[in-house]
Design a protein around this motif. Structure first.
Motif, short mmCIF file in Angstrom:
data_model
loop_
_atom_site.label_atom_id
_atom_site.label_comp_id
_atom_site.label_asym_id
_atom_site.label_seq_id
_atom_site.Cartn_x
_atom_site.Cartn_y
_atom_site.Cartn_z
N GLN A 377 18.91 -20.46 10.99
CA GLN A 377 18.71 -21.88 10.73
C GLN A 377 18.93 -22.67 12.01
N VAL A 378 19.71 -22.07 12.92
CA VAL A 378 19.84 -22.63 14.24
C VAL A 378 19.59 -21.51 15.24
N LYS A 379 18.69 -21.81 16.19
CA LYS A 379 18.35 -20.79 17.19
C LYS A 379 18.97 -21.17 18.52
N ILE A 380 19.55 -20.20 19.17
CA ILE A 380 20.24 -20.46 20.44
C ILE A 380 19.37 -19.97 21.59
N HIS A 381 19.04 -20.87 22.49
CA HIS A 381 18.27 -20.50 23.69
C HIS A 381 19.21 -20.51 24.88
N GLY A 382 19.17 -19.43 25.65
CA GLY A 382 20.07 -19.34 26.80
C GLY A 382 20.68 -17.95 26.79
N SER A 512 16.31 -31.96 16.25
CA SER A 512 15.49 -30.83 16.68
C SER A 512 16.20 -29.97 17.72
N VAL A 513 16.41 -30.53 18.89
CA VAL A 513 16.97 -29.73 19.97
C VAL A 513 18.27 -30.35 20.44
N MET A 514 19.31 -29.54 20.53
CA MET A 514 20.54 -29.98 21.17
C MET A 514 20.54 -29.32 22.54
N TRP A 524 32.10 -28.45 22.26
CA TRP A 524 31.22 -29.42 21.63
C TRP A 524 30.23 -28.80 20.67
N VAL A 525 29.40 -27.88 21.16
CA VAL A 525 28.31 -27.37 20.34
C VAL A 525 28.85 -26.67 19.09
N MET A 526 29.87 -25.85 19.30
CA MET A 526 30.47 -25.14 18.18
C MET A 526 31.01 -26.13 17.14
N ARG A 527 31.67 -27.18 17.62
CA ARG A 527 32.27 -28.13 16.69
C ARG A 527 31.24 -29.00 15.99
N MET A 528 30.15 -29.32 16.70
CA MET A 528 29.07 -30.06 16.04
C MET A 528 28.48 -29.23 14.92
N LEU A 529 28.35 -27.94 15.19
CA LEU A 529 27.80 -27.05 14.18
C LEU A 529 28.72 -27.01 12.96
N MET A 530 30.02 -26.86 13.23
CA MET A 530 31.00 -26.78 12.15
C MET A 530 31.05 -28.08 11.35
N LEU A 531 31.24 -29.18 12.07
CA LEU A 531 31.41 -30.46 11.37
C LEU A 531 30.08 -30.96 10.79
N GLY A 532 28.98 -30.68 11.48
CA GLY A 532 27.68 -31.10 10.96
C GLY A 532 27.39 -30.42 9.63
N ASP A 543 17.58 -26.13 17.10
CA ASP A 543 17.55 -25.33 18.34
C ASP A 543 18.63 -25.84 19.28
N VAL A 544 19.28 -24.90 19.93
CA VAL A 544 20.21 -25.28 20.99
C VAL A 544 19.65 -24.74 22.30
N TYR A 545 19.53 -25.63 23.29
CA TYR A 545 19.01 -25.23 24.58
C TYR A 545 20.13 -25.41 25.59
N PHE A 546 20.67 -24.30 26.05
CA PHE A 546 21.77 -24.38 27.03
C PHE A 546 21.20 -24.29 28.44
N HIS A 547 21.39 -25.33 29.22
CA HIS A 547 20.99 -25.17 30.62
C HIS A 547 22.18 -24.65 31.43
N GLY A 548 21.84 -24.06 32.57
CA GLY A 548 22.89 -23.48 33.40
C GLY A 548 23.57 -24.54 34.24
N LEU A 549 24.65 -24.14 34.90
CA LEU A 549 25.33 -25.07 35.79
C LEU A 549 24.57 -25.12 37.11
N ILE A 550 24.64 -26.28 37.72
CA ILE A 550 23.95 -26.45 38.99
C ILE A 550 24.94 -26.17 40.11
N ARG A 551 24.59 -25.24 40.95
CA ARG A 551 25.42 -24.93 42.11
C ARG A 551 24.66 -25.31 43.37
N ASP A 552 25.34 -25.26 44.49
CA ASP A 552 24.64 -25.63 45.72
C ASP A 552 23.78 -24.48 46.19
#
Length: 732
Positions: A377-382, A512-514, A524-532, A543-552
């Motif tokens: 019901q929720v798809k995790i991208h990343g 649609s997309v978080m 955050w994401v875990m708690r939104m899922l739980m409380l939502g 859908d959850v779209y996790f972007h990576g951290l930006i490094r130099d």
RNA sequence: GGUCGUAUAGCUCAGUUGGUUAGAGCGUUCGAUUCACAUUCGAAAGGUCUCUGGUUCGAAUCCAGAUACGACCACCA
């Protein structure tokens, strides 16, 4: 047309978009809703590159769906960021020689509010500069009154469902920040400290000793027991033996418990239940006293005799000296390396302290979340993030939501004064004097109104009775001074932001997309899922779209001390928003970190310029239609265009943004510019085909590079819509 | 100790789900300018896709193992 694309016009373009009202979707029942709730940045902070990343990704998706004809809502907001902000504000106070303890909580709250208001425009202005086509009319702040009311309702509901309880547990308390933290906010650091081998004389044979190794001798005066492992053959005989506390001479029985590791240290431990998580658990099991040795101010309690009132480190020094003088130190390992809990904020040593706190039982909330993931019901991208989320949900402990700070939503709990006279309070009296004591006693000298007005903080004993109420339930009540963990309110964000406006929830939920950075997955994401799921029985997002951290560019984390922090706005001013957006998105993949340096941004600036100049060729080139030898080339071009539309659409629908950006970059530059324009120069294709292909490319590229495509579009004569932002997505 | 991930050109990374000759950006070398663009164009060099084994007609891609690096969690009296 100017010879090169000039990003200085971007703010004018943004203004036109805003004026066109195209950021606000119509709730048309014939349209498909597409909703993104923006992860609210800290209202008080300017943006960093990570924010530019989320703006880029989310804006791409929103613009794509808007062009596709969906009711595309991107709902923006900012976060009060409780501890973060109060910490920054206190630093500012410290510069003026003041501290939080100079103010009552209401005054302090008002001051922080004002401070945040002064700064809060910055983040929003910067997001706009990056081209964020969010619906600013729906802008929501986490401390808006209707948000607070919603959060209160949730807390009441959780309480009714028996999911809220108050308990005295060990909390990770930062003496400097003056608040407890959840397990997630503690950072462990490697430290080298002396390890003291303390000798405990055996009561019936005072010339014999039991030795215990410890790095923390200072709470020793409050210890009442030692422990060994019952399976430890070498030390089993010690069980039941009584030793003497080397500081106080008090009798201390040795008990048996499995948790002791016979191979570690001396195989014997001292139990300090009030200040160590393991010992707390053992004390609970064996019903041992939990004597408090360290106060919330980080000092030894008055039970410490000659050491009372000393700060922890000073006490350690003096106690070690005392023990050494009296022959109770067997040896000291000066180079003992261990990991120590520190405050993620100020990196002070965390003191585990017993404190009554409000907890949320998480088990009934995690189970539906796990089920929702399992059932897709929720798809995790990343890459790999789904497994990490599942692992968190399976191992989560009850959630301590109390924070001892003022900048946040005050917990709607009231204590009846008459029934709870032993609540201890700290307040500023009308004469400005700081008064501390127990309520029952203080009420003999001060009216309750004076106490509540000047209130700084209170600690209600664990057995206090309380009622939950959004307003003062009547005369003779005093409100809890703790506030909610910021994540308790932001965990409800997708629900609350839609519920506070008539009809939004019904139309746009589930969203649609978080889209957010993976580092706040557990917060955050875990708690939104739980409380939502708890609040609506539906997933808050599909859908959850996790972007990576930006490094130099060298792959280092950006930090102020290294001096490699990139200010996104600097890059935007130098190369344009589109260049930064493309650089962040192109050839990246969700869930893994990205190294971004200026050279990539410069390369993408060149791409913006390429788009501009291709348009210039079409606009300013010869308008004479060449006489074609055959229509073959024309048809080839149009066929390939429709292939590109098809491929790009599929990539966007499956959230493969990095790939889509790269693909369009190649097709535009290497095919359209290098080949199609050259064909036109040679008279092999018609101007009509050339122009049609450009239109299609501007449409396809618009989500990624909104400014230059809009600026180019404005140069064309045969526009179907006044603005590209509202043009239709091409169909195959 | 637990969970997860990554390894592809000098550097930073993609690789559209197993299919010709593995790609891009940046960098490097050589050449080009009244032509939409020098923020450009043309050409070139540069890869045993970490290693070993397996599945397959076919593997950078799937499986197993090894090595290296990284993230998060737990724990260190």
């Amino acid at each position: 047309m100017e010879k090169a694309y000039n990003q200085a016009h971007e703010t004018d373009i943004y203004q036109k978009w805003e004026e066109s009202k195209s950021f606000t979707p119509e709730k048309d029942p014939n349209k498909k809703p597409f909703t993104i709730i923006m992860p609210p940045p800290n209202a008080n902070d300017p943006l960093h590159v990570g924010h530019a990343m989320f703006v880029s990704v989310e804006d791409i998706l929103i613009r794509y769906h808007r062009m596709k004809g969906d009711a595309a809502l991107w709902l923006p907001g900012t976060d009060h960021a409780g501890i973060e902000t109060q910490f920054v504000f206190e630093k500012k106070l410290a510069k003026d020689g003041k501290s939080r303890f100079d103010f009552d909580r209401e005054t302090l709250f008002a001051k922080i509010w004002e401070y945040v208001q002064d700064n809060s425009g910055v983040a929003v202005a910067q997001m706009k500069r990056l081209g964020a086509s969010a619906d600013w009319d729906r802008f929501t702040f986490t401390l808006d009154p209707n948000v607070v009311t919603f959060v209160y309702n949730t807390f009441e509901r959780l309480h009714k469902d028996n999911l809220v309880y108050r308990a005295e547990k060990l909390v990770n308390y930062c003496v400097k920040c003056g608040t407890g933290y959840s397990e997630l906010e503690v950072e462990y650091e490697e430290r080298i400290d002396p390890l003291y081998y303390v000798k405990y004389p055996i009561k019936d044979s005072p010339s014999e000793f039991v030795t215990v190794a410890t790095v923390r001798p200072e709470p020793l005066f409050a210890d009442t027991h030692l422990a060994v492992n019952p399976k430890d053959k070498k030390r089993k005989h010690l069980v039941g033996v009584t030793v003497l506390n080397p500081l106080t001479g008090a009798e201390m029985p040795i008990i048996a418990d499995e948790f002791v590791d016979p191979a570690f240290g001396t195989g014997v431990v001292k139990l300090t239940p009030a200040h160590d998580a393991n010992d707390w658990a053992v004390a609970e099991k064996h019903n041992l006293p939990r004597n408090v040795a360290i106060t919330m101010q980080g000092k030894l309690t008055d039970k410490a005799g000659q050491f009372a009132g000393l700060r922890v480190l000073e006490a350690r020094k003096q106690i070690v000296a005392f023990l050494t003088t009296n022959g109770f130190i067997e040896k000291v390992d000066e180079k003992y390396s261990h990991r120590i809990a520190t405050c993620y904020r100020c990196h002070s040593v965390i003191e585990p302290l017993p404190l009554p706190q409000f907890f949320i039982s998480v088990k009934p909330l995690t189970e539906p979340a796990l089920l929702a993931i399992k059932n897709k019901q929720v798809k995790i991208h990343g890459t790999g993030r789904e497994k990490i989320l599942v692992n968190w949900l399976k191992n989560l402990r009850d959630w301590n939501v109390s924070r001892q700070i003022v900048w946040g939503i005050r917990i709607p709990v009231w204590y009846e004064v008459a029934k709870n006279p032993n609540i201890s309070v700290t307040f500023l009296s009308e004469s400005g004097e700081k008064v501390r004591g127990e309520l029952g006693e203080l009420l003999n000298h001060y009216p309750l109104s004076e106490i509540t007005k000047g209130l700084q903080s209170l600690i209600a004993p664990n057995d206090s009775t309380f009622v939950i109420s959004q307003n003062n339930p009547g005369d003779g009540y005093i409100q809890e001074t703790d506030t909610f963990d910021t994540w308790f309110s932001s965990g409800q964000w997708p629900v609350v932001t839609l519920k506070v406006r008539e009809g939004d929830f019904e139309y746009f939920y589930p969203t649609s997309v978080m889209e957010t950075a993976y580092d706040i997955l557990p917060f955050w994401v875990m708690r939104m899922l739980m409380l939502g799921l708890y609040l609506t029985n539906e997933v808050p997002f599909t859908d959850v779209y996790f972007h990576g951290l930006i490094r130099d560019e060298q792959g280092r984390k950006m930090s102020k001390s290294v001096g490699n922090v990139i200010n996104p706005i600097d890059l935007v001013e130098k190369y344009g928003s589109d260049a930064l957006r493309m650089a962040l998105v192109m050839s990246t993949t969700p869930g893994t970190d990205n190294n971004v340096g200026e050279s990539k941004v410069r390369g993408m600036r060149n791409f913006s310029n390429k788009i501009w100049n291709a348009t210039r060729y079409v606009v300013e080139g010869s308008k004479e239609e060449p006489v074609l030898a055959s229509k073959l080339r024309d048809e080839e071009v149009l066929t390939h265009i429709s292939e590109i539309v098809d491929t790009a659409t599929k990539m966007l629908d499956s959230l493969k943004l990095g790939l889509a950006a790269e693909y369009l970059y190649q097709e535009f530059w290497r095919w359209y510019c290098d080949q199609v324009i050259e064909m036109h120069k040679k008279g092999e294709i018609t101007t009509k085909t050339l122009t049609r292909a450009l239109h299609t490319f501007l449409n396809l590229l618009h989500p990624f590079a909104p400014y230059v495509t809009e600026a180019s579009y404005q140069q064309l004569s045969d526009k179907k819509t006044p603005l590209l932002i509202t043009a239709s997505w091409p169909v195959k």
